[in-house]
Design a protein around this motif. Structure first.
Motif, PDB file in Angstrom:
ATOM      1  N   ALA A   1       0.804  -1.215   0.000  1.00 44.06           N
ATOM      2  CA  ALA A   1       0.000   0.000   0.000  1.00 44.06           C
ATOM      3  C   ALA A   1       0.840   1.269   0.000  1.00 44.06           C
ATOM      4  CB  ALA A   1      -0.939  -0.008   1.214  1.00 44.06           C
ATOM      5  N   THR A   2       1.890   1.307   0.825  1.00 47.02           N
ATOM      6  CA  THR A   2       2.635   2.555   0.992  1.00 47.02           C
ATOM      7  C   THR A   2       3.257   3.061  -0.305  1.00 47.02           C
ATOM      8  OG1 THR A   2       3.097   1.938   3.285  1.00 47.02           O
ATOM      9  CG2 THR A   2       4.418   3.701   2.337  1.00 47.02           C
ATOM     10  N   PRO A   3       3.928   2.232  -1.107  1.00 45.29           N
ATOM     11  CA  PRO A   3       4.479   2.759  -2.363  1.00 45.29           C
ATOM     12  C   PRO A   3       3.484   2.812  -3.517  1.00 45.29           C
ATOM     13  CG  PRO A   3       5.237   0.509  -2.028  1.00 45.29           C
ATOM     14  CD  PRO A   3       4.414   0.866  -0.823  1.00 45.29           C
ATOM     15  N   LEU A   4       2.475   1.925  -3.531  1.00 51.90           N
ATOM     16  CA  LEU A   4       1.573   1.862  -4.677  1.00 51.90           C
ATOM     17  C   LEU A   4       0.504   2.959  -4.654  1.00 51.90           C
ATOM     18  CD1 LEU A   4       1.011  -1.988  -5.159  1.00 51.90           C
ATOM     19  CD2 LEU A   4       2.404  -0.442  -6.547  1.00 51.90           C
ATOM     20  N   VAL A   5       0.082   3.389  -3.476  1.00 54.15           N
ATOM     21  CA  VAL A   5      -0.940   4.434  -3.409  1.00 54.15           C
ATOM     22  C   VAL A   5      -0.485   5.714  -4.111  1.00 54.15           C
ATOM     23  CG1 VAL A   5      -2.118   6.019  -1.837  1.00 54.15           C
ATOM     24  CG2 VAL A   5      -2.220   3.566  -1.421  1.00 54.15           C
ATOM     25  N   PRO A   6       0.714   6.255  -3.816  1.00 58.03           N
ATOM     26  CA  PRO A   6       1.122   7.465  -4.544  1.00 58.03           C
ATOM     27  C   PRO A   6       1.365   7.239  -6.034  1.00 58.03           C
ATOM     28  CG  PRO A   6       2.902   6.682  -3.127  1.00 58.03           C
ATOM     29  CD  PRO A   6       1.679   5.914  -2.755  1.00 58.03           C
ATOM     30  N   LEU A   7       1.708   6.011  -6.437  1.00 60.87           N
ATOM     31  CA  LEU A   7       1.899   5.736  -7.862  1.00 60.87           C
ATOM     32  C   LEU A   7       0.574   5.755  -8.617  1.00 60.87           C
ATOM     33  CD1 LEU A   7       4.563   2.854  -7.862  1.00 60.87           C
ATOM     34  CD2 LEU A   7       4.867   5.172  -8.751  1.00 60.87           C
ATOM     35  N   LEU A   8      -0.492   5.268  -7.984  1.00 63.64           N
ATOM     36  CA  LEU A   8      -1.789   5.149  -8.643  1.00 63.64           C
ATOM     37  C   LEU A   8      -2.715   6.343  -8.407  1.00 63.64           C
ATOM     38  CD1 LEU A   8      -2.325   1.388  -7.840  1.00 63.64           C
ATOM     39  CD2 LEU A   8      -2.309   2.343 -10.140  1.00 63.64           C
ATOM     40  N   PHE A   9      -2.437   7.114  -7.391  1.00 68.01           N
ATOM     41  CA  PHE A   9      -3.306   8.234  -7.018  1.00 68.01           C
ATOM     42  C   PHE A   9      -3.276   9.311  -8.112  1.00 68.01           C
ATOM     43  CE2 PHE A   9      -4.168  12.223  -4.849  1.00 68.01           C
ATOM     44  CZ  PHE A   9      -5.267  11.894  -4.087  1.00 68.01           C
ATOM     45  N   PRO A  10      -4.411   9.973  -8.432  1.00 71.31           N
ATOM     46  CA  PRO A  10      -5.728   9.824  -7.815  1.00 71.31           C
ATOM     47  C   PRO A  10      -6.700   8.935  -8.607  1.00 71.31           C
ATOM     48  CG  PRO A  10      -5.661  11.854  -9.050  1.00 71.31           C
ATOM     49  CD  PRO A  10      -4.319  11.199  -9.238  1.00 71.31           C
ATOM     50  N   TYR A  11      -6.397   8.634  -9.880  1.00 71.01           N
ATOM     51  CA  TYR A  11      -7.384   7.983 -10.738  1.00 71.01           C
ATOM     52  C   TYR A  11      -7.195   6.474 -10.847  1.00 71.01           C
ATOM     53  CZ  TYR A  11      -7.987  12.864 -12.082  1.00 71.01           C
ATOM     54  OH  TYR A  11      -8.196  14.216 -12.046  1.00 71.01           O
TER      55      TYR A  11
ATOM     56  N   VAL B   1      10.908   6.457  -4.565  1.00 70.31           N
ATOM     57  CA  VAL B   1      10.714   6.622  -6.011  1.00 70.31           C
ATOM     58  C   VAL B   1       9.307   7.139  -6.308  1.00 70.31           C
ATOM     59  CG1 VAL B   1      10.568   5.403  -8.210  1.00 70.31           C
ATOM     60  CG2 VAL B   1      12.433   4.886  -6.623  1.00 70.31           C
ATOM     61  N   ALA B   2       8.316   6.577  -5.623  1.00 71.65           N
ATOM     62  CA  ALA B   2       6.939   7.038  -5.827  1.00 71.65           C
ATOM     63  C   ALA B   2       6.784   8.502  -5.439  1.00 71.65           C
ATOM     64  CB  ALA B   2       5.977   6.174  -5.013  1.00 71.65           C
ATOM     65  N   ALA B   3       7.488   8.929  -4.376  1.00 69.79           N
ATOM     66  CA  ALA B   3       7.409  10.323  -3.940  1.00 69.79           C
ATOM     67  C   ALA B   3       8.041  11.256  -4.972  1.00 69.79           C
ATOM     68  CB  ALA B   3       8.102  10.483  -2.591  1.00 69.79           C
ATOM     69  N   VAL B   4       9.180  10.840  -5.533  1.00 70.07           N
ATOM     70  CA  VAL B   4       9.827  11.661  -6.572  1.00 70.07           C
ATOM     71  C   VAL B   4       8.916  11.800  -7.788  1.00 70.07           C
ATOM     72  CG1 VAL B   4      11.761  11.772  -8.181  1.00 70.07           C
ATOM     73  CG2 VAL B   4      12.155  11.107  -5.794  1.00 70.07           C
TER      74      VAL B   4
END
Length: 298
Positions: A97-107, A176-179
């Protein structure tokens, strides 16, 4: 919340690991936000990813059940082996959840090849770590005295695999997701930009909270660190909820700018402090100067 009284009752009889308030937040607030969002956006995988930490509650309860059966009850209870096994790996949901949520957010879409590659790498590494956790020869995390019924004897190296995969997903994958989130925010416009900014703000709250733990004094009560962790874990679900439900309610630009400056300055202070401590201990480890520099600020 049923884990709290069960934990306290069992702790009076056998050795169990501490139950942290931050775990309760991760296992309740994240899934509740995901469930609320899933009602209006059932096809968005972000909602379902936020439900994964809900496993933390059953994971604890099943481990306690196994602990009671093996270490307290006169006769083994049915299915305790299943509880013991789940108690060895039931916490892994947040690796995904922690890395995938920012990768997929918001749609809920991976619109670039780089984001797709990162997402598949996270799934592969987290899946490998999950498998290693399921088969490692160790006790359950909530009740160390209960062994993993499926643990492979002599394969202690699986514990190293588990830790490596956890670090790769939680630290590497999230970084990486944050960047990528920052780059996406700079390119976005309108509603999407506001939504991404809210998620950035929640991520900064979590990052700053975790950063402050590095300055934690060894003599400071564990409760303080747990509360700091709790505040940090509240950041992402709160920001996701606002971004997806009421993203136009507040002006996030000013708040986000100040949060970025505050977090960067805190990181710089921490870096300078760590350098001074390391230098003092290296040059004069037994001197009064080295001792004074190594003391954490109160």
């Amino acid at each position: 919340m049923a884990t709290v009284p069960v934990h306290d009752w069992l702790a009076e009889r056998i050795a169990v690991t501490p139950l942290y308030w931050s775990d309760l937040v991760l296992g309740t607030v994240w899934p509740l936000v995901g469930a609320v969002l899933a009602r209006s956006r059932p096809r968005n995988p972000v909602c379902w990813l936020m439900l994964l930490p809900a496993m933390i509650g059953p994971y604890h309860l099943l481990a306690y059940y196994a602990g009671y059966s093996r270490l307290v009850a006169a006769d083994p209870l049915p299915g305790w082996e299943v509880g013991a096994w789940v108690g060895c790996w039931g916490f892994v949901g947040y690796w995904f959840a922690t890395p995938l949520v920012p990768l997929l957010f918001p749609y809920g879409r991976l619109e670039t090849a780089l984001r797709r590659a990162c997402a598949w790498a996270v799934v592969a590494v987290a899946g490998t770590g999950t498998l290693a956790t399921m088969l490692r020869p160790s006790g359950t995390d909530p009740v160390p005295g209960v062994p993993n019924p499926l643990g492979i004897a002599g394969w202690e190296w699986l514990h190293i695999v588990m830790l490596t995969c956890a670090a790769a997903t939680m630290l590497g994958g999230t970084l990486v997701a944050a960047v990528l989130l920052v780059l996406r925010t700079r390119a976005a416009t309108g509603t999407e930009r506001a939504q991404l900014q809210w998620l950035m703000l929640g991520g900064l709250v979590m990052a700053f909270s975790f950063l402050s733990l590095l300055l934690d004094d060894a003599e400071q009560p564990a409760l303080i660190g747990d509360l700091v962790m709790l505040i940090g874990l509240l950041g992402p679900p709160a920001s996701v909820a606002v971004a997806m439900l009421r993203h136009g309610l507040f002006d996030v630009e000013l708040v986000l700018g100040r949060a970025i400056v505050f977090t960067v300055l805190s990181a710089l202070v921490l870096g300078v402090y760590a350098g001074v401590v390391a230098g003092a201990r290296l040059i004069a480890p037994g001197s009064l100067t080295g001792l004074v520099c190594s003391l954490s600020p109160r």
